[in-house]
Design a protein around this motif. Structure first.
Motif, mmCIF file in Angstrom:
data_model
loop_
_atom_site.group_PDB
_atom_site.id
_atom_site.type_symbol
_atom_site.label_atom_id
_atom_site.label_comp_id
_atom_site.label_asym_id
_atom_site.label_seq_id
_atom_site.Cartn_x
_atom_site.Cartn_y
_atom_site.Cartn_z
ATOM 1 N N ILE A 22 36.933 35.643 34.735
ATOM 2 C CA ILE A 22 36.617 35.933 36.155
ATOM 3 C C ILE A 22 37.799 36.042 36.990
ATOM 4 O O ILE A 22 37.718 36.953 37.758
ATOM 5 C CB ILE A 22 35.391 35.311 36.578
ATOM 6 N N SER A 26 39.172 39.241 38.829
ATOM 7 C CA SER A 26 39.141 39.536 40.378
ATOM 8 C C SER A 26 40.611 39.488 40.764
ATOM 9 O O SER A 26 40.667 40.251 41.866
ATOM 10 C CB SER A 26 38.417 38.286 40.925
ATOM 11 N N THR A 27 41.715 39.026 40.231
ATOM 12 C CA THR A 27 43.026 39.085 40.952
ATOM 13 C C THR A 27 43.430 40.467 40.636
ATOM 14 O O THR A 27 44.042 41.115 41.634
ATOM 15 C CB THR A 27 43.910 38.200 39.985
ATOM 16 N N GLY A 38 38.016 41.812 45.234
ATOM 17 C CA GLY A 38 38.349 40.913 44.447
ATOM 18 C C GLY A 38 37.455 39.493 44.705
ATOM 19 O O GLY A 38 36.962 38.962 43.563
ATOM 20 N N TYR A 41 33.878 40.491 43.845
ATOM 21 C CA TYR A 41 33.548 40.563 42.244
ATOM 22 C C TYR A 41 33.487 39.030 41.741
ATOM 23 O O TYR A 41 32.758 38.894 40.794
ATOM 24 C CB TYR A 41 34.852 41.235 41.789
ATOM 25 N N ALA A 42 34.254 38.151 42.100
ATOM 26 C CA ALA A 42 34.272 36.884 41.524
ATOM 27 C C ALA A 42 33.055 36.082 41.857
ATOM 28 O O ALA A 42 32.420 35.720 41.044
ATOM 29 C CB ALA A 42 35.507 36.154 42.052
ATOM 30 N N ASN A 45 30.038 37.473 40.028
ATOM 31 C CA ASN A 45 29.880 37.116 38.666
ATOM 32 C C ASN A 45 29.578 35.812 38.411
ATOM 33 O O ASN A 45 28.695 35.441 37.615
ATOM 34 C CB ASN A 45 31.349 37.335 37.987
#
Length: 65
Positions: A22, A26-27, A38, A41-42, A45
């Motif tokens: 994750i 995300s990075t 990013g 997204y993290a 998740n």
């Protein structure tokens, strides 16, 4: 609910690997598109893994009960 978890049998290796994936993804998304994407997204998740943790409920519970 927390007292019913058996932390000795918790799959720490799986949690570390999924957390690392994750973080890396995300990075990458933050560097390619937008830092806000990013972070989104993290967090999405992490929330998805938290809400779907019922799939691993039998692994976390003590089978001797």
């Amino acid at each position: 609910m927390i007292s019913s978890l058996n932390l000795k049998d918790l799959p720490i290796k799986d949690l570390v690997i999924s957390g690392l994936m994750i973080f890396i993804m995300s990075t990458i998304i933050a560097n390619i598109y937008n830092p806000l994407l990013g972070i989104t997204y993290a967090f999405s998740n992490i929330l998805t893994l938290t809400f779907l943790s019922w799939l691993y409920k039998e692994t976390w519970n003590d089978p001797r009960k």
